[in-house]
Design a protein around this motif. Structure first.
Motif, short mmCIF file in Angstrom:
data_model
loop_
_atom_site.label_atom_id
_atom_site.label_comp_id
_atom_site.label_asym_id
_atom_site.label_seq_id
_atom_site.Cartn_x
_atom_site.Cartn_y
_atom_site.Cartn_z
N ASP A 132 0.77 -1.26 0.01
CA ASP A 132 -0.22 0.04 0.01
C ASP A 132 0.98 1.31 -0.14
O ASP A 132 0.27 2.37 -0.07
CB ASP A 132 -0.88 -0.01 1.10
CG ASP A 132 -2.13 -1.26 1.03
OD1 ASP A 132 -2.37 -1.39 -0.01
OD2 ASP A 132 -2.70 -1.39 1.93
N ARG A 133 2.40 1.09 0.06
CA ARG A 133 2.99 2.31 -0.20
C ARG A 133 3.25 2.66 -1.82
O ARG A 133 3.38 1.71 -2.61
CB ARG A 133 4.23 2.02 0.65
CG ARG A 133 4.26 1.98 2.03
CD ARG A 133 3.89 3.27 2.77
NE ARG A 133 5.08 4.12 2.46
CZ ARG A 133 6.36 4.18 3.23
NH1 ARG A 133 6.36 3.44 4.41
NH2 ARG A 133 7.16 5.19 3.01
N GLN A 134 3.69 3.68 -2.07
CA GLN A 134 3.98 4.21 -3.37
C GLN A 134 5.69 4.26 -3.58
O GLN A 134 6.32 4.55 -2.72
CB GLN A 134 3.72 5.56 -3.63
CG GLN A 134 2.14 5.87 -3.69
CD GLN A 134 1.53 5.61 -5.10
OE1 GLN A 134 2.37 5.69 -6.09
NE2 GLN A 134 0.68 5.07 -5.10
N LYS B 3 1.56 1.85 -6.44
CA LYS B 3 1.28 1.25 -5.40
C LYS B 3 1.85 -0.24 -5.21
O LYS B 3 1.47 -0.92 -6.14
CB LYS B 3 -0.13 1.49 -5.00
CG LYS B 3 -0.57 0.81 -3.64
CD LYS B 3 -1.92 0.93 -3.36
CE LYS B 3 -2.69 2.31 -3.20
NZ LYS B 3 -3.91 2.28 -2.85
#
Length: 224
Positions: A101-103, A192
């Motif tokens: 869920d991080r970029q 993502k």
């Protein structure tokens, strides 16, 4: 045990087991079974009137034991390496799970546009005014953007999905190219992280990045 070819009655040949074992072992070809066969052959080939010297025989038995110990040690080290590598791989995958869920910014030459602005970057090696071209499937440049690149390194840019006339372009895959005068630069895209996995010894830990696919963890240029 040294065998004198003038005194032997068999056909085992000259030389002692220890010497021949040493040569074979250094070449990676001697095993415990080979060593034992060689010693047995020399015992069978000895001259009954000139028996094996006890000290030489004991010395060769000691070398036989040393050979086995060395092989056992190599096997143990290989097992330990395999165990440690497996533990490190598992630890790396688990440690990378916090990227879900991080970029992240990863190498890419294409942008998958789906109706929302897309963030990209160029690895600038010559500071100055950067030109970023967005190219459609037909090879036509549909958008040219001027981006300031005051220093070397990753220079961020964003494309809103419109052409040079301000018209919204359809969703799809577009190529991107970044240059500064006569220099071209590697391009990246932000996406993502949706999953983390292990792709074997050749790939290692990888991230599943939306719009890009599987990317080796080592290729991540930036975490946003």
């Amino acid at each position: 045990m040294t065998i004198n070819t003038n005194n032997t009655t068999g056909t085992a040949g000259s030389g002692n087991a220890a010497g021949q074992a040493g040569k074979a072992a250094s070449a990676g070809g001697m095993t415990q079974s080979d060593f034992l066969k060689l010693m047995t052959a020399q015992l069978q080939a000895q001259d009954p009137t000139n028996p094996v010297d006890n000290n030489q025989f004991v010395s060769q038995m000691a070398q036989f034991s040393q050979l086995q110990s060395s092989q056992d040690m190599v096997s143990a080290v290989n097992t330990l390496n395999s165990t440690v590598n497996g533990a490190l791989q598992t630890s790396q995958v688990l440690g990378s799970s916090n990227l879900v869920d991080r970029q992240v910014v990863v190498p890419a030459s294409t942008i998958n546009y789906s109706g929302t602005a897309v963030s990209g970057a160029a690895n600038v090696t010559v500071p100055g005014k950067l030109t970023v071209n967005i190219i459609n499937a037909n090879g036509d440049v549909v958008r040219t953007m001027a981006v300031d690149a005051p220093s070397s390194g990753l220079t961020q840019f964003s494309w809103d999905g419109k052409d040079d006339a301000g018209n919204a372009l359809p969703s799809g895959s577009y190529k991107m190219a970044a240059s500064n005068g006569g220099s071209s630069f590697d391009t990246y895209v932000a996406g993502k992280v949706t999953a983390v996995g292990y792709g074997g010894s050749d790939v290692g830990t990888y991230l599943q990045v939306a719009g890009v696919g599987g990317v080796a963890l080592s290729q991540v240029a930036q975490i946003l």
